[in-house]
Scaffold this active site. Structure first.
Site, PDB file in Angstrom:
ATOM      1  N   SER A 279     -18.045  82.249 -32.422  1.00 43.27           N
ATOM      2  CA  SER A 279     -18.098  83.671 -32.787  1.00 43.27           C
ATOM      3  C   SER A 279     -17.118  83.970 -33.922  1.00 43.27           C
ATOM      4  O   SER A 279     -17.426  84.722 -34.843  1.00 43.27           O
ATOM      5  CB  SER A 279     -17.799  84.560 -31.575  1.00 43.27           C
ATOM      6  OG  SER A 279     -16.440  84.468 -31.188  1.00 43.27           O
ATOM      7  N   LYS A 280     -15.926  83.354 -33.869  1.00 39.05           N
ATOM      8  CA  LYS A 280     -14.909  83.644 -34.885  1.00 39.05           C
ATOM      9  C   LYS A 280     -15.250  82.966 -36.221  1.00 39.05           C
ATOM     10  O   LYS A 280     -14.959  83.500 -37.287  1.00 39.05           O
ATOM     11  CB  LYS A 280     -13.526  83.212 -34.380  1.00 39.05           C
ATOM     12  CG  LYS A 280     -13.014  84.043 -33.193  1.00 39.05           C
ATOM     13  CD  LYS A 280     -12.882  85.521 -33.544  1.00 39.05           C
ATOM     14  CE  LYS A 280     -12.272  86.348 -32.433  1.00 39.05           C
ATOM     15  NZ  LYS A 280     -12.179  87.778 -32.779  1.00 39.05           N
TER      16      LYS A 280
ATOM     17  N   VAL B 268     -18.657  97.961 -28.146  1.00 44.24           N
ATOM     18  CA  VAL B 268     -19.163  97.573 -29.475  1.00 44.24           C
ATOM     19  C   VAL B 268     -20.371  96.646 -29.409  1.00 44.24           C
ATOM     20  O   VAL B 268     -21.070  96.467 -30.402  1.00 44.24           O
ATOM     21  CB  VAL B 268     -18.058  96.923 -30.358  1.00 44.24           C
ATOM     22  CG1 VAL B 268     -16.939  97.897 -30.654  1.00 44.24           C
ATOM     23  CG2 VAL B 268     -17.535  95.628 -29.752  1.00 44.24           C
TER      24      VAL B 268
ATOM     25  N   TYR C  94     -16.144  81.134 -28.199  1.00 40.88           N
ATOM     26  CA  TYR C  94     -15.142  81.900 -28.959  1.00 40.88           C
ATOM     27  C   TYR C  94     -15.012  81.322 -30.378  1.00 40.88           C
ATOM     28  O   TYR C  94     -15.061  82.062 -31.375  1.00 40.88           O
ATOM     29  CB  TYR C  94     -13.801  81.851 -28.220  1.00 40.88           C
ATOM     30  CG  TYR C  94     -12.708  82.681 -28.848  1.00 40.88           C
ATOM     31  CD1 TYR C  94     -12.686  84.066 -28.722  1.00 40.88           C
ATOM     32  CD2 TYR C  94     -11.680  82.080 -29.578  1.00 40.88           C
ATOM     33  CE1 TYR C  94     -11.667  84.827 -29.292  1.00 40.88           C
ATOM     34  CE2 TYR C  94     -10.663  82.828 -30.150  1.00 40.88           C
ATOM     35  CZ  TYR C  94     -10.664  84.206 -30.002  1.00 40.88           C
ATOM     36  OH  TYR C  94      -9.658  84.954 -30.575  1.00 40.88           O
TER      37      TYR C  94
ATOM     38  N   ILE D 129      -1.127  84.626 -30.519  1.00 35.73           N
ATOM     39  CA  ILE D 129      -0.308  85.841 -30.493  1.00 35.73           C
ATOM     40  C   ILE D 129      -0.173  86.255 -29.024  1.00 35.73           C
ATOM     41  O   ILE D 129      -1.180  86.337 -28.308  1.00 35.73           O
ATOM     42  CB  ILE D 129      -0.977  86.994 -31.281  1.00 35.73           C
ATOM     43  CG1 ILE D 129      -1.451  86.527 -32.675  1.00 35.73           C
ATOM     44  CG2 ILE D 129      -0.027  88.190 -31.396  1.00 35.73           C
ATOM     45  CD1 ILE D 129      -0.387  85.977 -33.580  1.00 35.73           C
TER      46      ILE D 129
ATOM     47  N   ASN E 274     -11.725  94.717 -34.715  1.00 33.92           N
ATOM     48  CA  ASN E 274     -10.744  93.906 -33.982  1.00 33.92           C
ATOM     49  C   ASN E 274     -11.178  93.579 -32.556  1.00 33.92           C
ATOM     50  O   ASN E 274     -10.701  92.606 -31.971  1.00 33.92           O
ATOM     51  CB  ASN E 274      -9.407  94.669 -33.983  1.00 33.92           C
ATOM     52  CG  ASN E 274      -8.445  94.161 -32.930  1.00 33.92           C
ATOM     53  OD1 ASN E 274      -7.805  93.134 -33.104  1.00 33.92           O
ATOM     54  ND2 ASN E 274      -8.360  94.877 -31.804  1.00 33.92           N
TER      55      ASN E 274
ATOM     56  N   SER F  22     -10.030  84.376 -36.281  1.00 31.29           N
ATOM     57  CA  SER F  22      -9.003  83.651 -35.530  1.00 31.29           C
ATOM     58  C   SER F  22      -8.791  82.304 -36.196  1.00 31.29           C
ATOM     59  O   SER F  22      -9.699  81.796 -36.885  1.00 31.29           O
ATOM     60  CB  SER F  22      -9.475  83.446 -34.084  1.00 31.29           C
ATOM     61  OG  SER F  22      -8.666  82.497 -33.427  1.00 31.29           O
TER      62      SER F  22
END
Ligand SMILES: NC(=O)c1ccc[n+]([C@@H]2O[C@H](COP(=O)([O-])OP(=O)(O)OC[C@H]3O[C@@H](n4cnc5c(N)ncnc54)[C@H](O)[C@@H]3O)[C@@H](O)[C@H]2O)c1
Length: 263
Positions: free
Chosen positions: A158-159, A65, A155, A188, A90, A142
């Site tokens: 980005s979220k 992606v 991270y 998770i 996702n 997230s």
């Protein structure tokens, strides 16, 4: 949700394993045809075989992606199979490195996958949806997109970016019949973290951070995607949903204070 997505076509990126696979499986079980975009060939083949053997219609696309050209070709091909009604962005990676140690290459890779990747797929899919005047985009953000975590600067960023991308899509495309919402899971237990986190780490994490006392399962996360993609959620647009066992509700109480509660 049984049969609710009969005749519908959903793309799930990163759908070859873990949370994405469960989302794909539940859309299939609700009657949808699902196109899985994933760059892990082995996992993609296993996922496709598993779902096909369960009697579902699945189209596998080997696509990275973060590569816009690959994304455009895959989306165009998926649209040829059937108009895409739902996009679930996702696919994501999570590398753990303290801020001062992050090399530019690692920063770029995370942003390219988690944020630019979602942008590439959404923009291509939304062009088709806009012409039809209907569609739903769901972005996997997230808890870290709202409340950061040590060692996750790239991270977290980005979220957080995905949440504003979601709101902007909602704002700009609502008049064309397109809705966009973001989902923010807490911890998770999936292949992503079993590779790095021991069972002892998880137990300590649950004890320290989660009021509900346990980390999440993929089945805790998938159903909200089906709800948000359904017509029952027609009036929900540009929103962010946190599913974290209560982690973001606040600091966990001291154990002695819990014992003070009169039942
Ligand atoms: N596991 C968690 O605790 C957690 C918490 C919050 C959010 N999330 C988010 O949920 C999503 C799924 O996480 P997971 O735990 O299931 O991870 P996972 O690593 O088990 O699965 C991710 C999937 O995405 C695919 N993928 C990664 N980069 C890709 C790329 N460039 N192109 C195509 N496919 C790619 C992988 O091959 C894999 O199949 C991610 O976006 C993650 O950030 C996970």
């Amino acid at each position: 949700m049984h049969g609710k997505f009969k005749g519908k076509h959903a793309i799930v990126t990163g759908g070859a394993r873990s949370i994405g696979f469960e989302i794909a499986r539940q859309f299939c079980a609700a009657g949808a045809m699902v196109s899985i975009f994933d760059y892990n060939q082995e996992a993609l083949e296993i996922a496709t075989t598993t779902l096909t053997n369960e009697g579902y219609r699945v189209n596998p696309f080997l696509v990275d992606v973060s590569d816009q050209l690959q994304v455009n070709l895959a989306v165009d091909r998926a649209e040829e199979i059937a108009p895409v009604d739902v996009l679930v962005n996702n696919a994501g990676i999570c590398l753990v490195t303290p801020f001062l140690n992050i090399e530019a290459e690692e920063w770029q890779k995370t942003l390219d996958t988690n944020l630019s990747g979602a942008f590439y797929v959404a923009q291509r899919v939304c062009r088709y949806m806009a012409r039809r005047g209907k569609g739903v985009v769901l972005n996997m953000s997230s808890k870290n997109g709202l409340d950061g975590e040590f060692g996750h600067a790239h991270y977290n960023s980005s979220k957080a970016g995905l949440i504003l991308l979601t709101k902007t899509i909602a704002l700009e495309l609502a008049h064309l019949g397109i809705r966009a919402n973001a989902v923010c899971p807490g911890y998770i237990r999936t292949a992503m973290n079993t590779e790095v986190d021991s069972d002892e780490f998880v137990e300590e994490f649950e004890d320290r951070y989660i009021p509900g006392g346990r980390v999440g399962k993929v089945t805790d996360i998938a159903p909200i995607f089906l709800f948000l993609a359904s017509d029952d959620a027609e009036y929900i647009n540009g929103q962010t949903f946190v599913l974290d066992g209560g982690q973001l509700a606040g600091q966990k109480p001291w154990k002695w204070l819990l014992e003070e509660i009169k039942l």
